[in-house]
Design a protein around this motif. Structure first.
Motif, PDB file in Angstrom:
ATOM      1  N   ALA A 122       0.820  -1.208   0.000  1.00  0.00           N
ATOM      2  CA  ALA A 122       0.000   0.000   0.000  1.00  0.00           C
ATOM      3  C   ALA A 122       0.852   1.255   0.000  1.00  0.00           C
ATOM      4  O   ALA A 122       0.427   2.305  -0.487  1.00  0.00           O
ATOM      5  N   GLY A 123       2.062   1.168   0.565  1.00  0.00           N
ATOM      6  CA  GLY A 123       2.954   2.311   0.617  1.00  0.00           C
ATOM      7  C   GLY A 123       3.866   2.375  -0.597  1.00  0.00           C
ATOM      8  O   GLY A 123       3.596   1.773  -1.639  1.00  0.00           O
ATOM      9  N   ASP A 124       4.963   3.101  -0.441  1.00  0.00           N
ATOM     10  CA  ASP A 124       5.924   3.277  -1.527  1.00  0.00           C
ATOM     11  C   ASP A 124       6.753   2.005  -1.695  1.00  0.00           C
ATOM     12  O   ASP A 124       7.485   1.623  -0.777  1.00  0.00           O
ATOM     13  N   PRO A 125       6.693   1.326  -2.851  1.00  0.00           N
ATOM     14  CA  PRO A 125       7.473   0.097  -3.038  1.00  0.00           C
ATOM     15  C   PRO A 125       8.965   0.311  -2.883  1.00  0.00           C
ATOM     16  O   PRO A 125       9.680  -0.577  -2.398  1.00  0.00           O
ATOM     17  N   TRP A 126       9.465   1.490  -3.287  1.00  0.00           N
ATOM     18  CA  TRP A 126      10.904   1.728  -3.181  1.00  0.00           C
ATOM     19  C   TRP A 126      11.330   1.897  -1.728  1.00  0.00           C
ATOM     20  O   TRP A 126      12.474   1.617  -1.378  1.00  0.00           O
ATOM     21  N   LEU A 127      10.414   2.323  -0.880  1.00  0.00           N
ATOM     22  CA  LEU A 127      10.721   2.382   0.542  1.00  0.00           C
ATOM     23  C   LEU A 127      10.826   0.962   1.102  1.00  0.00           C
ATOM     24  O   LEU A 127      11.665   0.685   1.963  1.00  0.00           O
TER      25      LEU A 127
END
Length: 244
Positions: free
Chosen positions: A126-131
């Motif tokens: 749901a969040g930033d995949p790169w994070l």
């Protein structure tokens, strides 16, 4: 510390590993395959979406710990470290060189494992995949530094494996993989706060569910990084020239 000697040490380690196909496969491919196996086992169930972020922290961490600790120990057992330290090469150059080399491998491994989990196994984030990738990379680097630390106390490869129940298994049991940390019995939750893998799992779950902001994840990354730096420092201080 001499940057030239540190880079030369890192280059030597990477060259050795490049000529060892089995180690390359173990480092770069096996974690992704294990993640894929877990996703396959739980096909058509929501289980993989629940445990996937934690699994992404687990397998690269274990593999980097084992390979780094055994490789470093072999340098001592064969007398390579003793010969290197008889030259103008300090302990910090050796440890940092190994940290850099295995750090590079950890980055590549985590990128492969994360990409496989996200785009092949279908892990929903749901969040930033790169994070998520950043946390996975930091976690893999942590496994390398803990492996360097463990190798300073082991005399044989078998003893390295014996360190897993001490340094790795408690983190698996208390890291929130099997049970959320806030549901652990009194005392165990406080203990898990002092285990770096717990913070990696927390950060990965936070990104996957988008339950916390980037500042929270950044704070977890700083904690993981602090554990990694401490492992490198203590590994350099306790490094022996040769295993007898």
């Amino acid at each position: 510390m001499n940057p030239t000697r540190t880079l030369a040490t890192a280059g030597r380690v990477l060259t050795q590993i490049r000529h060892d196909p089995r180690t390359v496969v173990l480092l770069l491919v096996v974690p992704a395959l294990l993640i894929g196996l877990v996703a396959w086992i739980f096909t058509d169930t929501p289980v993989f979406q629940t445990i996937g972020p934690a699994i992404l922290a687990l397998f690269p961490f274990i593999v980097m710990f084992l390979v780094t600790s055994i490789t470093t120990l072999r340098e001592r057992r064969t007398g390579t470290l003793e010969r290197l330290l008889s030259m103008p090469l300090g302990r910090s150059d050796f440890i940092l060189g190994y940290t850099l080399a295995f750090g590079v491998l950890a980055v590549v491994q985590a990128l492969i494992a994360s990409g496989y989990a996200l785009w092949v196994c279908g892990l929903d984030v749901a969040g930033d995949p790169w994070l998520l990738v950043a946390v996975a990379v930091t976690d893999a680097v942590l496994g390398s530094t803990l492996g360097l630390f463990a190798s300073a106390f082991a005399r044989t490869e078998f003893q390295v494996v014996q360190f897993m129940p001490l340094l790795v298994f408690p983190q698996i049991l208390l890291g929130g993989i099997f049970l959320p940390r806030d549901q652990l019995p009194a005392g165990l939750q406080e203990l898990s706060d002092w285990l770096p893998l717990s913070h990696a799992v927390d950060a990965l779950n936070a990104v996957a569910t988008d339950s916390h902001d980037a500042a929270y994840v950044g704070g977890q990354l700083l904690i993981i990084g602090a554990f990694a730096v401490a492992a490198v420092v203590f590994g350099a201080l306790t490094l022996q020239r040769r295993t007898t």
